[in-house]
Design a protein around this motif. Structure first.
Motif, PDB file in Angstrom:
ATOM      1  N   ALA A  49       1.933   1.643  -3.541  1.00 46.19           N
ATOM      2  CA  ALA A  49       0.798   2.083  -4.363  1.00 46.19           C
ATOM      3  C   ALA A  49       0.581   3.585  -4.222  1.00 46.19           C
ATOM      4  O   ALA A  49       0.321   4.286  -5.210  1.00 46.19           O
ATOM      5  CB  ALA A  49      -0.462   1.317  -3.957  1.00 46.19           C
ATOM      6  N   ILE A 108      -8.849  -4.975  -7.769  1.00 40.64           N
ATOM      7  CA  ILE A 108      -8.388  -6.099  -6.946  1.00 40.64           C
ATOM      8  C   ILE A 108      -8.819  -7.409  -7.579  1.00 40.64           C
ATOM      9  O   ILE A 108      -9.982  -7.564  -7.992  1.00 40.64           O
ATOM     10  CB  ILE A 108      -8.964  -6.016  -5.518  1.00 40.64           C
ATOM     11  N   ILE A 131      -7.010  -3.773   1.737  1.00 40.66           N
ATOM     12  CA  ILE A 131      -6.674  -3.386   0.362  1.00 40.66           C
ATOM     13  C   ILE A 131      -7.874  -2.705  -0.286  1.00 40.66           C
ATOM     14  O   ILE A 131      -7.751  -1.668  -0.948  1.00 40.66           O
ATOM     15  CB  ILE A 131      -6.277  -4.631  -0.457  1.00 40.66           C
ATOM     16  N   ILE A 164      -5.535   1.797  -4.767  1.00 36.98           N
ATOM     17  CA  ILE A 164      -5.677   0.553  -5.525  1.00 36.98           C
ATOM     18  C   ILE A 164      -6.908   0.673  -6.427  1.00 36.98           C
ATOM     19  O   ILE A 164      -8.025   0.876  -5.951  1.00 36.98           O
ATOM     20  CB  ILE A 164      -5.850  -0.663  -4.588  1.00 36.98           C
ATOM     21  N   LEU A 208       0.827  -1.208   0.000  1.00 37.26           N
ATOM     22  CA  LEU A 208       0.000   0.000   0.000  1.00 37.26           C
ATOM     23  C   LEU A 208       0.866   1.265   0.000  1.00 37.26           C
ATOM     24  O   LEU A 208       0.502   2.275  -0.615  1.00 37.26           O
ATOM     25  CB  LEU A 208      -0.942  -0.006   1.204  1.00 37.26           C
ATOM     26  N   TYR A 255      -4.104  -4.907  -7.814  1.00 37.72           N
ATOM     27  CA  TYR A 255      -3.533  -5.753  -6.769  1.00 37.72           C
ATOM     28  C   TYR A 255      -4.041  -7.178  -6.953  1.00 37.72           C
ATOM     29  O   TYR A 255      -5.252  -7.397  -7.093  1.00 37.72           O
ATOM     30  CB  TYR A 255      -3.938  -5.244  -5.383  1.00 37.72           C
TER      31      TYR A 255
END
Length: 386
Positions: A21, A56, A47, A53, A18, A35
């Motif tokens: 990111a 996912i 997350i 992000i 993170l 991710y």
């Protein structure tokens, strides 16, 4: 630019991901960050809640169970070997899923922080000809990174390059990425955190953490010493991060002590997204020896007592190196298990601000505040063909 980040299974993997990111978005706002995590990861919600992000995905992954100190005897543990065989098939499935995901996403670069989910994702990247970078936090590379390391474009590391068994020309020392909210904590900032957390009324704050998943043995050691500490420091509060799976168990252990009024001075948590405030508010921190946590405490300049897990060789190695440098105090698990040994060690630190200040200065030497920044720069450069 499409960028894939992977790594999971513990807070020690996810927190640096993170942090990277955030820096990727700061340096290249137009990039798309995907991710790839592991099915069933208990920390996936962290997350999902992170604005840096964009997407996912999850894949299957398996772990190879090895237990330090058991040697060849573990080969005859039927349950362990059955789980290992099952997880081989999970890894194969994860590779197929990752191959399809990367074919569709066409990322310019992949960054793997480690953890078992890194293996199928990195192998799929290799098959597609996508460059990937690994990151090692500890001086002893993880098994996942040792498996995928030979095809990595670069090995980014937290400690001096000579400690790692990779080609030296492919190693880049960047330090350990930590969240952008972590910074050196002086008296004013500590008081600010205490106020935000409602801790102004307490004279001493003791924080306990076994990492994102917690640590059962460490929880037990601290609970067993809590009566000693609470009785000698009538205005001490213990902030105990037990781990999600161990929160109720830890609460039950405290309840069994029948601390009565002193029980209100113990707070048990599972996990906190703003953990930096809790650690920033602490006078003393009890932790394991994982580099992810140590990097955060180094940046905040915190006095730490480490009780490394003897089952994790890198945990012990990290802790011993820091203790040798005078940056932390250390107790082995055997020492922490002795009656009141851990409590007396913590009490000594709480009563001695000069000693805490010495530790705070010494651990601060190990801080690398620009680690996430440097790592993001390397990832973007690799994605551009650098």
């Amino acid at each position: 630019m499409n960028i894939v980040l992977t790594g999971g299974g513990s807070g020690g993997h996810i927190t640096p991901v993170l942090a990277v990111a955030h820096e990727l978005k700061r340096q290249l706002p137009s990039c798309h960050v995907m991710y790839i995590g592991q099915y069933g990861d208990d920390l996936l919600d962290i997350i999902k809640a992170n604005p840096d992000i964009d997407e996912i995905q999850t894949v299957s992954a398996g772990k190879l169970r090895r237990y330090s100190g058991e040697g060849w005897r573990q080969l005859f543990d039927i349950k362990t070997q059955a789980l290992n065989i099952r997880d081989v098939f999970r890894t194969i499935k994860g590779f197929i899923q990752s191959f399809r995901l990367l074919k569709k996403a066409k990322p310019a670069v992949v960054f793997t922080r480690g953890g078992f989910v890194s293996v199928p994702v990195a192998l799929a990247a290799k098959m597609h000809g996508i460059p990937y970078l690994t990151h090692d936090a500890d001086s002893l590379p993880s098994l996942a990174n040792r498996l995928i390391g030979r095809w990595a474009h670069l090995h980014t590391v937290a400690l001096p390059p000579e400690l790692y068994p990779y080609p030296q020309d492919k190693i880049r020392m960047v330090g350990m990425p930590v969240g952008h909210n972590h910074k050196p904590v002086g008296t004013n900032l500590r008081d600010e955190y205490k106020k935000e957390l409602g801790l102004e009324a307490y004279d001493e704050v003791l924080l306990v953490t076994g990492g994102g998943n917690g640590a059962r043995m460490l929880n037990k050691f601290v609970v067993n010493n809590s009566r000693y500490l609470l009785s000698r420091f009538p205005n001490l509060i213990i902030l105990h991060f037990a781990g999600r799976a161990l929160e109720q168990e830890t609460n039950n252990m405290y309840e069994s002590l029948k601390l009565e009024a002193a029980r209100t001075r113990v707070r048990v948590y599972s996990f906190a997204a703003d953990f930096y405030k809790f650690s920033g508010a602490a006078d003393v921190i009890i932790a394991r020896g994982g580099m992810s946590s140590i990097a955060e405490f180094a940046l905040q300049h915190k006095a730490c007592l480490l009780v490394p897990s003897k089952q994790l060789a890198w945990n012990v190695k990290n802790s011993q190196a820091l203790a040798k440098a005078g940056a932390v105090l250390e107790l082995t698990e055997e020492q922490a298990e002795q009656p009141e040994r851990l409590g007396r060690t913590v009490a000594g630190l709480l009563r001695d601000p000069a000693r805490r200040a010495t530790l705070e200065t010494a651990i601060g030497v190990f801080a690398r505040p620009k680690a996430a920044n440097e790592l993001a720069t390397l990832i973007i450069a690799t994605g551009k063909g650098g």
